[in-house]
Design a protein around this motif. Structure first.
Motif, mmCIF file in Angstrom:
data_model
loop_
_atom_site.group_PDB
_atom_site.id
_atom_site.type_symbol
_atom_site.label_atom_id
_atom_site.label_comp_id
_atom_site.label_asym_id
_atom_site.label_seq_id
_atom_site.Cartn_x
_atom_site.Cartn_y
_atom_site.Cartn_z
ATOM 1 N N ARG A 179 44.307 43.431 32.374
ATOM 2 C CA ARG A 179 43.358 43.123 33.435
ATOM 3 C C ARG A 179 42.243 44.148 33.484
ATOM 4 O O ARG A 179 42.415 45.281 33.079
ATOM 5 C CB ARG A 179 44.066 43.114 34.781
ATOM 6 N N TRP A 199 40.457 41.611 37.877
ATOM 7 C CA TRP A 199 39.870 40.467 37.190
ATOM 8 C C TRP A 199 38.757 40.972 36.303
ATOM 9 O O TRP A 199 38.090 41.919 36.675
ATOM 10 C CB TRP A 199 39.312 39.453 38.190
ATOM 11 N N PRO A 200 38.484 40.406 35.206
ATOM 12 C CA PRO A 200 39.190 39.267 34.608
ATOM 13 C C PRO A 200 40.524 39.690 34.001
ATOM 14 O O PRO A 200 40.800 40.877 33.861
ATOM 15 C CB PRO A 200 38.230 38.783 33.526
ATOM 16 N N ARG A 255 40.679 34.282 28.507
ATOM 17 C CA ARG A 255 40.111 35.145 29.546
ATOM 18 C C ARG A 255 40.045 34.323 30.819
ATOM 19 O O ARG A 255 39.375 33.286 30.860
ATOM 20 C CB ARG A 255 38.723 35.609 29.144
ATOM 21 N N ASN A 282 39.142 34.342 34.932
ATOM 22 C CA ASN A 282 38.382 35.097 35.918
ATOM 23 C C ASN A 282 38.430 34.380 37.261
ATOM 24 O O ASN A 282 38.516 33.154 37.324
ATOM 25 C CB ASN A 282 36.934 35.280 35.475
ATOM 26 N N GLU A 283 38.365 35.162 38.314
ATOM 27 C CA GLU A 283 38.400 34.622 39.667
ATOM 28 C C GLU A 283 36.991 34.211 40.074
ATOM 29 O O GLU A 283 36.240 34.979 40.662
ATOM 30 C CB GLU A 283 38.961 35.683 40.612
#
Length: 121
Positions: free
Chosen positions: A64, A69-70, A85, A87-88
């Motif tokens: 992380r 994130w990511p 990958r 991501n939020e």
């Protein structure tokens, strides 16, 4: 260019293996390509990619970013490798909204395919 992308993916996969995993792993995720060409289930140490062929991968530990994130995950089967990958960030695919984005990289072709994920139920 493809060779450069393959080297970058191998380097990223090696980096993922060497980075400490986050305090908590990702929850099980259900993901799909924005163009509908694949779906991906990430379930801890196992990942399943459904595309023209069904491939099951063994997933590495999650690496992380500094803020959580990511998250990167290297996936490997006997014949194939991918780097994921997650991501939020909000994402849309197939007319639906999702809370997470995903990028699926195939080092054998140099293809980066965007998609969206949600927590699997």
């Amino acid at each position: 260019m493809r060779n450069l992308m393959a080297r970058a993916a191998i380097g990223l996969a090696a980096a993922c293996a060497g980075l400490p995993a986050g305090a908590q792993g990702l929850p099980p995720l259900a993901c799909e390509a924005q163009d509908g060409s694949w779906t991906l289930g990430l379930y801890g140490p196992v990942a399943q990619l459904r595309s023209p062929e069904l491939v099951e991968f063994v997933a590495s530990a999650i690496a992380r970013g500094p803020e959580g994130w990511p998250a990167w995950q290297a996936l490997a089967s006997e014949a194939e490798t991918r780097v994921v990958r997650v991501n939020e960030a909000a994402c849309a695919a197939g007319g639906a909204s999702f809370p997470l984005t995903v990028e699926l990289f195939d080092p054998s072709t140099g293809t980066l395919s965007p998609g969206c994920c949600t927590v699997a139920e």
